[in-house]
Enzyme design. Structure first.
Site, PDB file in Angstrom:
ATOM      1  N   LYS A 130     -40.780 -50.461 -27.440  1.00  0.00           N
ATOM      2  CA  LYS A 130     -39.401 -50.452 -27.928  1.00  0.00           C
ATOM      3  C   LYS A 130     -38.965 -51.878 -28.245  1.00  0.00           C
ATOM      4  O   LYS A 130     -38.751 -52.687 -27.353  1.00  0.00           O
ATOM      5  CB  LYS A 130     -38.475 -49.821 -26.901  1.00  0.00           C
ATOM      6  CG  LYS A 130     -37.173 -49.392 -27.523  1.00  0.00           C
ATOM      7  CD  LYS A 130     -36.410 -48.450 -26.636  1.00  0.00           C
ATOM      8  CE  LYS A 130     -35.279 -47.817 -27.446  1.00  0.00           C
ATOM      9  NZ  LYS A 130     -34.379 -47.060 -26.612  1.00  0.00           N
ATOM     10  N   GLU A 146     -53.785 -29.547 -18.619  1.00  0.00           N
ATOM     11  CA  GLU A 146     -52.774 -28.517 -18.357  1.00  0.00           C
ATOM     12  C   GLU A 146     -52.808 -27.400 -19.394  1.00  0.00           C
ATOM     13  O   GLU A 146     -52.122 -26.393 -19.258  1.00  0.00           O
ATOM     14  CB  GLU A 146     -51.374 -29.153 -18.357  1.00  0.00           C
ATOM     15  CG  GLU A 146     -51.101 -30.092 -17.200  1.00  0.00           C
ATOM     16  CD  GLU A 146     -51.563 -31.533 -17.463  1.00  0.00           C
ATOM     17  OE1 GLU A 146     -52.425 -31.733 -18.347  1.00  0.00           O
ATOM     18  OE2 GLU A 146     -51.064 -32.446 -16.782  1.00  0.00           O
ATOM     19  N   THR A 182     -56.334 -33.494 -13.312  1.00  0.00           N
ATOM     20  CA  THR A 182     -56.185 -34.402 -14.455  1.00  0.00           C
ATOM     21  C   THR A 182     -56.850 -35.720 -14.083  1.00  0.00           C
ATOM     22  O   THR A 182     -56.934 -36.070 -12.903  1.00  0.00           O
ATOM     23  CB  THR A 182     -54.702 -34.674 -14.783  1.00  0.00           C
ATOM     24  OG1 THR A 182     -54.117 -35.319 -13.659  1.00  0.00           O
ATOM     25  CG2 THR A 182     -53.957 -33.409 -15.091  1.00  0.00           C
ATOM     26  N   TRP A 213     -38.480 -47.896 -32.158  1.00  0.00           N
ATOM     27  CA  TRP A 213     -39.782 -47.526 -31.612  1.00  0.00           C
ATOM     28  C   TRP A 213     -40.918 -48.004 -32.504  1.00  0.00           C
ATOM     29  O   TRP A 213     -40.845 -47.913 -33.718  1.00  0.00           O
ATOM     30  CB  TRP A 213     -39.906 -46.000 -31.482  1.00  0.00           C
ATOM     31  CG  TRP A 213     -38.929 -45.405 -30.519  1.00  0.00           C
ATOM     32  CD1 TRP A 213     -37.862 -44.600 -30.841  1.00  0.00           C
ATOM     33  CD2 TRP A 213     -38.937 -45.517 -29.095  1.00  0.00           C
ATOM     34  NE1 TRP A 213     -37.207 -44.228 -29.693  1.00  0.00           N
ATOM     35  CE2 TRP A 213     -37.837 -44.773 -28.610  1.00  0.00           C
ATOM     36  CE3 TRP A 213     -39.743 -46.194 -28.187  1.00  0.00           C
ATOM     37  CZ2 TRP A 213     -37.545 -44.679 -27.257  1.00  0.00           C
ATOM     38  CZ3 TRP A 213     -39.441 -46.096 -26.831  1.00  0.00           C
ATOM     39  CH2 TRP A 213     -38.352 -45.349 -26.380  1.00  0.00           C
TER      40      TRP A 213
HETATM   41  P1  ADP Z   1     -54.981 -37.529 -18.417  1.00  0.00           P
HETATM   42  O1  ADP Z   1     -53.472 -37.471 -18.389  1.00  0.00           O
HETATM   43  O2  ADP Z   1     -55.532 -37.698 -17.090  1.00  0.00           O
HETATM   44  O3  ADP Z   1     -55.521 -38.478 -19.455  1.00  0.00           O
HETATM   45  P2  ADP Z   1     -56.111 -35.319 -19.945  1.00  0.00           P
HETATM   46  O4  ADP Z   1     -57.512 -35.677 -19.894  1.00  0.00           O
HETATM   47  O5  ADP Z   1     -55.720 -33.930 -19.794  1.00  0.00           O
HETATM   48  O6  ADP Z   1     -55.401 -36.078 -18.803  1.00  0.00           O
HETATM   49  O7  ADP Z   1     -55.544 -35.947 -21.258  1.00  0.00           O
HETATM   50  C1  ADP Z   1     -54.520 -35.406 -22.026  1.00  0.00           C
HETATM   51  C2  ADP Z   1     -53.933 -36.473 -22.905  1.00  0.00           C
HETATM   52  O8  ADP Z   1     -54.938 -37.082 -23.705  1.00  0.00           O
HETATM   53  C3  ADP Z   1     -52.919 -35.979 -23.889  1.00  0.00           C
HETATM   54  O9  ADP Z   1     -51.656 -35.816 -23.308  1.00  0.00           O
HETATM   55  C4  ADP Z   1     -52.933 -37.063 -24.947  1.00  0.00           C
HETATM   56  O10 ADP Z   1     -52.120 -38.166 -24.586  1.00  0.00           O
HETATM   57  C5  ADP Z   1     -54.367 -37.507 -24.943  1.00  0.00           C
HETATM   58  N1  ADP Z   1     -55.072 -36.858 -26.047  1.00  0.00           N
HETATM   59  C6  ADP Z   1     -55.852 -35.769 -26.011  1.00  0.00           C
HETATM   60  N2  ADP Z   1     -56.343 -35.469 -27.228  1.00  0.00           N
HETATM   61  C7  ADP Z   1     -55.848 -36.408 -28.072  1.00  0.00           C
HETATM   62  C8  ADP Z   1     -55.965 -36.648 -29.466  1.00  0.00           C
HETATM   63  N3  ADP Z   1     -56.710 -35.887 -30.257  1.00  0.00           N
HETATM   64  N4  ADP Z   1     -55.292 -37.703 -29.983  1.00  0.00           N
HETATM   65  C9  ADP Z   1     -54.533 -38.503 -29.195  1.00  0.00           C
HETATM   66  N5  ADP Z   1     -54.389 -38.323 -27.881  1.00  0.00           N
HETATM   67  C10 ADP Z   1     -55.030 -37.298 -27.313  1.00  0.00           C
END
Ligand code: ADP
Length: 537
Positions: free
Chosen positions: A435, A326, A181, A440
């Protein structure tokens, strides 16, 4: 009663064989470092992927050995995507935008044995080479410059193959590849995909209601192949047999638009930052490029509704998707359900701007302190997911077990609502929620609204500690070039759109928003910058 059906394993060799047999004339185009276009066909790709597989075996690669890549989106990288796993190796894509210390950490953590690196990235290799213990380094000569002494040229390496490669028999649960990640929320964590999970993910993502890929398409994955397997597109693209046009290291708007025009691209995918740049270039010179009506998948961070609307005026359709490392990564895709076609256009845009409905085989639920939240489009909860392409653990990292619920769902860290129609809408990451006085506030909603203001290029909203309300929102604003807006104007713009207590107490104009290596707002850094913010009482 048992079925009478065969159990052929779901492994990548099926896709490679199919591509070589059925689509030998499909093209793969790569924009090279000097901007020229390199072209070859699936027949070449098939032969060279198998040559890589054979060469790796001859070089002593054992089943399960990790082979890392430090590469842009190129045809050679595509060969690694197939050649490594079909020989029983594990493709480990390295994010070249990370700090060298992190890259070295990841290589060591994964225990990579081989490394394939683009010659244009040799400087990066130099920065890490004394901190890693890789047995063999293979250099892809993209520029044609001689390969430094002591390292192996990729072409010489392929030449060690004689053409008699045989696929080893692999169980479908064998590891195919791994990704870490990007570390937006802490130390990089490794996820290991299996042949089975990636085949199922490819089948799922090709569906018309997902990424909608068919053999007649021309696909440009702008999302880097070093980031979550380019959203699985190299596998899905080769599976369907379509032409693939790779941007190489050139991810700027003009080069992308040139590629879309010259290769007649119909499907592309990338993060919102990239699409913002492309949109600006199009708005500046609306008649310069002749582009086919194209679907542009956007994900990785939220796509502002204003951007989706603006692209529609160019006959380019932005399709919003959500996923995670993931999850291989696809989880939800936002397309209009047939029973909603013809509804109020503003409502449909709002739906397209949310993250979408779950893909087949992916289950979703939003959990809060009362259990699973109702699908009412209002009650928030942490999104949890389950499915055959969702990770059930991290690689060598027991301390993260609490990312999975007791009944085996993966906790995404995203806070969402789910509508009665099944549309998932992310309101925040658990760490980014604001918050205020026990209520929220969604930073994402505020950001998307602010980015709809004609003078605002970018907006990031964070929580800042407040003596009375615990936390209050602060908006960091980047204005468009030459545009002006006052704090009062921005406040007045938000007033009719959100509850009064949502309106940020502070608007700060900045030159840029700090970003992660994958283009997401780096809110941790912003929070740090503004941690001593003094609220006026
Ligand atoms: P990292 O946690 O390192 O950023 P990833 O690249 O796997 O890892 O990113 C996943 C996260 O990116 C998601 O949990 C979400 O928060 C965000 N994300 C992915 N796609 C979208 C989307 N279309 N809209 C909003 N957030 C997104």
């Amino acid at each position: 009663m048992l079925s009478t059906m065969m159990r052929t394993p779901l492994t990548l060799s099926h896709l490679l064989e199919r591509a070589g047999r059925l689509f030998p004339t499909s093209e793969i185009v790569t924009r090279m470092p000097d901007r020229s276009l390199h072209r070859y066909t699936y027949a070449d790709f098939y032969r060279r992927s198998r040559a890589l597989a054979e060469a790796l075996q001859k070089a002593g690669m054992q089943p399960g050995d990790r082979v890392a890549t430090l590469s842009w989106n190129t045809s050679a990288h595509l060969e690694a995507y197939f050649g490594i796993p079909v020989a029983g190796g594990v493709l480990h894509t390295l994010n070249l935008r990370l700090h060298p210390t992190d890259i070295a950490y990841i290589i060591n953590h994964a225990e990579d044995r081989f490394l394939i690196v683009d010659d244009v990235l040799l400087k990066l290799y130099e920065a890490i080479k004394d901190h890693i213990n890789v047995e063999k380094v293979i250099v892809v000569p993209l520029t044609g410059q001689p390969v430094p002494a002591g390292l192996t040229s990729y072409e010489d390496f392929l030449a060690t193959a004689t053409g008699d490669f045989r696929y080893p028999e692999l169980a479908e649960d064998t590891a195919l590849g791994m990704c870490y990640t990007s570390g937006t929320t802490g130390k990089p964590k490794g996820v290991v995909y299996s042949h089975r999970s990636m085949i199922l993910h490819s089948l799922g993502s090709a569906l018309p209601d997902a990424l909608n890929l068919a053999q007649g398409d021309v696909l440009t994955p702008v999302v880097p192949m070093f980031h979550v397997m380019a959203w699985g597109l190299p596998f899905t693209g080769i599976m369907v047999g379509c032409k693939i046009a790779m941007p190489g290291p050139h991810l700027d708007a003009v080069n992308l638009l040139d590629l879309y025009e010259s290769e007649q691209v119909t499907k592309t995918a990338g993060v919102p930052t990239i699409w913002m740049g492309v949109l600006q270039a199009l708005q500046k010179e609306p008649t310069r490029w002749k582009i086919l009506p194209m679907e542009m998948v956007v994900g990785g961070a939220a796509a502002p509704e204003a951007m989706i609307r603006a692209y529609d005026t160019f006959n380019l359709k932005v399709v919003h998707a959500w996923g995670m490392t993931e999850m291989s990564p696809l989880g939800t895709v936002s397309r209009t359900k047939h029973n909603l076609v013809g509804s109020d256009p503003d409502m449909l845009y709002a739906l397209r701007a949310c993250q979408g409905i779950p893909m087949p085989l992916v289950e979703v639920r939003a959990m809060n302190e009362h259990g699973a939240a109702p699908w009412d489009g209002q009650t928030m909860g942490e999104l949890e997911v389950r499915g055959p392409w969702v990770a059930q653990s991290y690689f060598k990292l027991e301390s993260e077990r609490d990312k999975w619920s007791a009944d085996g769902w993966f906790r995404t860290g995203d806070v969402v609502t789910i509508s009665s129609e099944g549309y998932v809408k992310i309101t925040d990451r658990t760490k980014d929620l604001i918050k205020s006085g026990g209520e929220w506030i969604s930073s994402l909603d505020l950001e998307n609204l602010l980015m709809g203001h004609p003078a605002v290029r970018e907006a990031a909203v964070i929580a800042v500690t407040h003596p009375r309300w615990d936390e209050r929102p602060l908006a960091a604003i980047v204005l468009k070039e030459g545009a002006t807006a006052t704090v009062e104007e921005l406040r007045a713009y938000l007033e009719p759109k959100v509850a009064k207590f949502w309106i940020p107490d502070a608007f700060v104009f900045v030159d840029e928003i700090p970003r992660t290596s994958t283009g997401k707002f780096l809110k941790m850094q912003l929070r740090d910058t503004f941690k001593d913010w003094h609220w006026e009482s």
